[in-house]
Design an enzyme around this catalytic site. Structure first.
Site, mmCIF file in Angstrom:
data_model
loop_
_atom_site.group_PDB
_atom_site.id
_atom_site.type_symbol
_atom_site.label_atom_id
_atom_site.label_comp_id
_atom_site.label_asym_id
_atom_site.label_seq_id
_atom_site.Cartn_x
_atom_site.Cartn_y
_atom_site.Cartn_z
ATOM 1 N N ARG A 147 22.594 -12.041 14.508
ATOM 2 C CA ARG A 147 21.942 -11.170 13.239
ATOM 3 C C ARG A 147 22.475 -9.611 12.819
ATOM 4 O O ARG A 147 22.515 -8.611 12.027
ATOM 5 C CB ARG A 147 20.274 -10.994 13.033
ATOM 6 C CG ARG A 147 19.509 -10.325 14.330
ATOM 7 C CD ARG A 147 17.910 -10.320 13.663
ATOM 8 N NE ARG A 147 17.168 -9.579 15.701
ATOM 9 C CZ ARG A 147 16.903 -10.268 16.284
ATOM 10 N NH1 ARG A 147 17.046 -12.017 16.064
ATOM 11 N NH2 ARG A 147 16.339 -9.809 17.269
ATOM 12 N N HIS A 203 11.860 -6.403 -13.925
ATOM 13 C CA HIS A 203 11.258 -7.175 -14.930
ATOM 14 C C HIS A 203 10.290 -8.666 -14.383
ATOM 15 O O HIS A 203 9.554 -9.482 -15.461
ATOM 16 C CB HIS A 203 11.915 -8.030 -16.155
ATOM 17 C CG HIS A 203 12.201 -6.963 -16.760
ATOM 18 N ND1 HIS A 203 12.039 -6.878 -18.482
ATOM 19 C CD2 HIS A 203 13.769 -6.357 -15.872
ATOM 20 C CE1 HIS A 203 12.747 -5.815 -18.410
ATOM 21 N NE2 HIS A 203 13.831 -5.179 -17.955
ATOM 22 N N LYS A 237 11.316 -25.152 16.080
ATOM 23 C CA LYS A 237 12.303 -25.645 16.364
ATOM 24 C C LYS A 237 12.914 -26.850 17.340
ATOM 25 O O LYS A 237 12.763 -28.057 17.277
ATOM 26 C CB LYS A 237 13.638 -25.398 16.888
ATOM 27 C CG LYS A 237 13.965 -24.440 16.867
ATOM 28 C CD LYS A 237 15.948 -23.264 16.928
ATOM 29 C CE LYS A 237 16.608 -21.812 16.290
ATOM 30 N NZ LYS A 237 17.101 -21.776 17.147
HETATM 31 O O1 F6P Z 1 17.100 -18.310 13.449
HETATM 32 C C1 F6P Z 1 17.018 -18.281 14.738
HETATM 33 C C2 F6P Z 1 19.011 -18.205 15.080
HETATM 34 O O2 F6P Z 1 19.004 -17.896 16.914
HETATM 35 C C3 F6P Z 1 19.469 -16.888 15.012
HETATM 36 O O3 F6P Z 1 18.593 -15.302 15.464
HETATM 37 C C4 F6P Z 1 20.414 -17.000 14.664
HETATM 38 O O4 F6P Z 1 21.332 -15.954 13.913
HETATM 39 C C5 F6P Z 1 20.991 -18.081 14.041
HETATM 40 O O5 F6P Z 1 19.938 -19.150 14.707
HETATM 41 C C6 F6P Z 1 22.130 -18.738 14.124
HETATM 42 O O6 F6P Z 1 22.417 -19.585 15.213
HETATM 43 P P1 F6P Z 1 24.212 -19.524 16.386
HETATM 44 O O7 F6P Z 1 24.223 -18.690 15.736
HETATM 45 O O8 F6P Z 1 23.780 -19.935 17.174
HETATM 46 O O9 F6P Z 1 23.869 -20.762 15.487
#
Ligand code: F6P
Length: 545
Positions: A270, A386, A514
Site C-alpha cells: 500500500r 448532494h 483468502k
Molecule cells: O489485500 C492484501 C494485500 O496483500 C495488500 O496488502 C496488497 O497490496 C495486495 O494484497 C496485493 O498484493 P500483491 O501486490 O502481492 O499482488
C-alpha cells in the site's frame, strides 16, 4: 531495533488528556473562536505551497500542548528516526519499512542488512525511464509494428489503488497513452476492459509484489489467453511487462527479462506507488512527472523528519485524529477533496490507513483497551454535498473531516473554480457556525412567513454547528504537490500506529478470507460442501443447486 512497546494510556500525558477532556468544554468550537484571539493563525501551518488550517477543531491551545506532550513522552522523535533509517519496524514480518528510500536523493545512503539500497533503486528508476520513453516515442512497438496506444495495469490492492488514484489525479498531465486498470477477480471486470482493446497496440503491466495473488494471476492469465487468440507465443515478450519481488515466478509467465521490474520486500504494497509499481503512472504522464511526484514526497519526508512537532503537519494532524478517536470516540473520518481529479483519493487512503492501523493487538500481542483506527471514507465535493452531507450537518454522529482544495484550477476556468471553492469554504464554515433557532426565525420573519408555520418548521432548520474540520489548501494540483499530499497521509499512518502501539505494516487480517475462499473454491469446483457453518453451507447449496 524494533519500535518500543508502550501502552499510550499508561502515560502521564494520556492521564492529563483524559482529565482535560473530562473537565474542559472543547466541543464548542464557536466559543473557542470567540474567546481566543488569533485562533485561526495560531492553528495554521504554512509549508511550501500548503496552508493547513486546523483551527476549526474541538481543541484549545492546552489540548494541543497535551497532545504534543504525548508525542514527546512516547519519544516519537526516536521512532521517526528508526522508520527512516530502515530499522525492522515491521517486526511481525521481520522487515524494514522503506518506501521513503524510494524518493530519497541519490546522494543519500539507506542501509538494509548493511547494504545501501539507493544504487539498486536508482538502477530500477533508470530502467523505468528508458522503458517509458521507448513506449512513448514508439521505439517499442507491438507485434505488428504499430506503436502502443493503450496500457493495462493488472494488479489489486496496493498494486492497483495507488497507480489508479495517481493516474486519475494527474490526468491533466497525461501523454497520448490510455490507461486501464483490471483488479477485481470478477470476470466481468476484465472482459469489459478487454472489449475496448486492440491487442496489436496494447501493453500489459502485471503488478504483484508477491506474484501469488489469486485475482492478479487470474486476470493476467485471462488476458494472456485473449492476447494469444490474436498473436503468437513469442509476441508476449513485446506486450507484457511485470513488477514484483518474485522475479522467478514472472519468468514462468513468459515475460521478457528486460521487461521485469524488481521491487523489494521492504516496500509495503500500500506504499509501493513510488517503486516500479508506479510504472503505469510513469507511462501515463511521462517519467519526468513521475520524478516530480517522488520529489514532492521527499520534501514532505524532510518536513516530517525535521520540523518541530508543533509545526509538523503529519504530526499535528495525527494527534488531532487521536484526540477524536480516543477521547471524543469518533468512529469515522471523512476525507473530502474538492477536485474531481482526486476522485479515487479516499478509496486509496482506505487501504493505506485501514489496512495499516485496523489492528486490535498491541506491539506486545495483547488486545488493546482503547480505540485504534477510524473508518475512512469520502467522495469529492461538491458531489458529496448532494449525497451524504446532510448527515454531517444534522446527523447524530461526530465526523471529523479533512477538506482538501486548490487555489488554482488546472483548466483555468475561473468561473467554475470560484463556484467550486465557494462551496469548499462554505461547507467548513457551515459545519462550524451552524444556524441557531433565532437565526432561523429571523429568516422566516424576513420572508414574511406566518408565525404558526415558523414554530412548526423552525426546529428542523436548526444546524448545531461545531462540527470539526481541517482545511488543506494547496496552490495547485501538480505531480509534486500530489506527492507531498500522499506522503503527508503516509506519515500520519506511521505516527498514529506508533502512538497506538500497534504494528502498522503487516496485514494478517486479510488472510483468513483468502484461506476460506480457497477451500470454498475447491468445494464449488468439486461439487462438495465441507466443514461450513450452517448459514454458509445453505448458501453454497443454493449457489450450486
Ligand atoms: O489485500 C492484501 C494485500 O496483500 C495488500 O496488502 C496488497 O497490496 C495486495 O494484497 C496485493 O498484493 P500483491 O501486490 O502481492 O499482488
Amino acid at each position: 531495533m524494533p519500535l518500543q512497546h508502550k501502552d499510550p494510556t499508561k502515560t502521564t500525558a494520556w492521564a492529563a488528556l483524559t482529565d482535560h477532556f473530562n473537565n474542559t468544554q472543547t466541543r464548542d468550537i464557536k466559543a473557542a473562536f470567540a474567546s481566543e484571539e488569533n485562533r485561526a493563525a495560531n492553528f495554521t501551518i504554512k509549508w511550501q505551497d500548503f496552508y493547513v488550517d486546523y483551527s476549526k477543531n474541538a481543541l484549545h491551545k492546552e489540548t494541543r500542548k497535551l497532545l504534543l506532550d504525548l508525542a514527546e513522552e512516547l519519544d516519537l522523535k526516536t521512532a521517526i528516526a528508526q522508520y527512516f533509517k530502515g530499522d525492522l519496524i515491521n517486526q511481525t514480518e521481520s522487515r524494514a519499512v522503506l518506501h521513503t528510500a524510494l524518493r530519497a536523493g541519490v546522494e543519500e545512503q539507506v542501509l538494509v542488512d548493511g547494504q545501501d539500497v539507493i544504487p539498486e533503486i536508482t538502477a530500477v528508476k533508470a530502467q523505468m525511464r528508458d522503458f517509458v520513453s521507448a513506449v512513448e516515442n514508439g521505439e517499442k512497438r507491438g507485434y505488428t509494428g504499430k506503436a502502443f496506444t493503450d496500457v493495462v495495469n493488472i494488479g489489486i490492492g496496493g498494486s492497483d489503488l495507488g497507480p489508479a488514484m495517481v493516474v486519475e489525479a494527474l490526468k491533466h498531465y497525461k501523454n497520448h497513452l490510455n490507461l486501464h486498470f483490471v483488479s477485481n477477480v470478477d470476470g466481468d471486470h476484465v472482459n469489459e476492459v478487454i472489449k475496448k482493446l486492440d491487442p496489436e497496440t496494447t501493453l500489459f503491466v502485471v503488478v504483484s509484489k508477491t506474484f501469488t495473488t489469486q485475482e492478479t494471476l487470474s486476470n493476467a492469465t485471462t488476458i494472456k489467453k485473449w492476447f494469444l487468440s490474436h498473436a503468437r507465443e513469442q509476441d508476449i515478450a513485446l506486450h507484457f511487462a511485470a513488477v514484483s519481488t518474485n522475479t522467478a515466478k514472472i519468468a514462468e509467465f513468459g515475460i521478457d527479462p528486460s521487461h521485469v521490474f524488481p521491487m523489494w520486500d521492504w516496500v509495503g504494497g500500500r506504499f509501493s506507488l513510488w517503486s516500479a509499481v508506479g510504472l503505469s503512472i510513469a507511462l501515463a504522464v511521462g517519467y519526468e512527472h513521475f520524478e516530480q511526484l517522488l520529489r514532492g514526497a521527499h520534501d514532505m519526508d524532510t518536513h516530517f523528519k525535521t520540523a518541530s512537532f508543533e509545526e509538523n503537519i503529519p504530526v499535528v494532524l495525527s494527534l488531532i485524529s487521536i484526540w477524536y478517536a480516543n477521547f471524543h470516540k469518533a468512529e469515522t473520518q471523512a476525507i473530502i477533496p474538492y477536485t474531481q481529479y482526486l476522485s479515487r483519493f479516499s478509496a486509496y487512503l482506505q487501504q493505506g490507513i485501514m489496512e495499516s492501523n485496523g489492528k486490535c493487538f498491541d506491539r506486545a500481542g495483547n488486545r488493546v483497551s482503547y480505540e485504534t483506527e477510524s473508518i475512512i471514507w469520502g467522495e469529492p465535493g461538491t458531489n458529496s454535498q448532494h449525497a451524504f452531507f446532510q448527515l454531517m450537518h444534522q446527523g447524530t454522529k461526530l465526523i471529523p473531516a479533512d477538506f482538501i482544495g486548490f487555489k488554482e484550477s488546472l483548466h483555468g476556468d475561473i468561473e467554475h473554480h470560484h463556484k467550486l471553492m465557494a462551496n469548499f469554504f462554505a461547507q467548513t464554515e457551515a459545519l462550524l457556525k451552524g444556524k441557531d433557532r433565532a437565526e432561523v426565525q429571523a429568516e422566516f420573519e424576513a420572508k414574511g412567513i406566518a408565525l404558526d408555520n415558523v414554530t412548526q418548521i423552525a426546529p428542523f432548520k436548526v444546524f448545531e454547528g461545531n462540527k470539526p474540520t481541517n482545511t488543506i489548501l494547496i496552490n495547485k494540483l501538480t505531480p509534486k504537490s500530489l506527492g507531498s499530499l500522499i506522503a503527508l497521509y503516509e506519515h500520519k499512518i506511521f505516527v498514529q500506529g506508533f502512538i497506538w502501539n500497534i504494528y502498522s505494516y503487516d496485514q494478517w487480517g486479510v488472510e483468513l478470507g483468502k484461506q476460506l475462499a480457497t477451500n470454498i473454491l475447491s468445494d464449488i469446483e468439486g461439487q462438495t460442501n465441507k466443514d461450513h457453518d450452517p448459514s454458509t453451507a445453505a448458501l453454497l447449496k443454493q449457489f450450486m443447486g
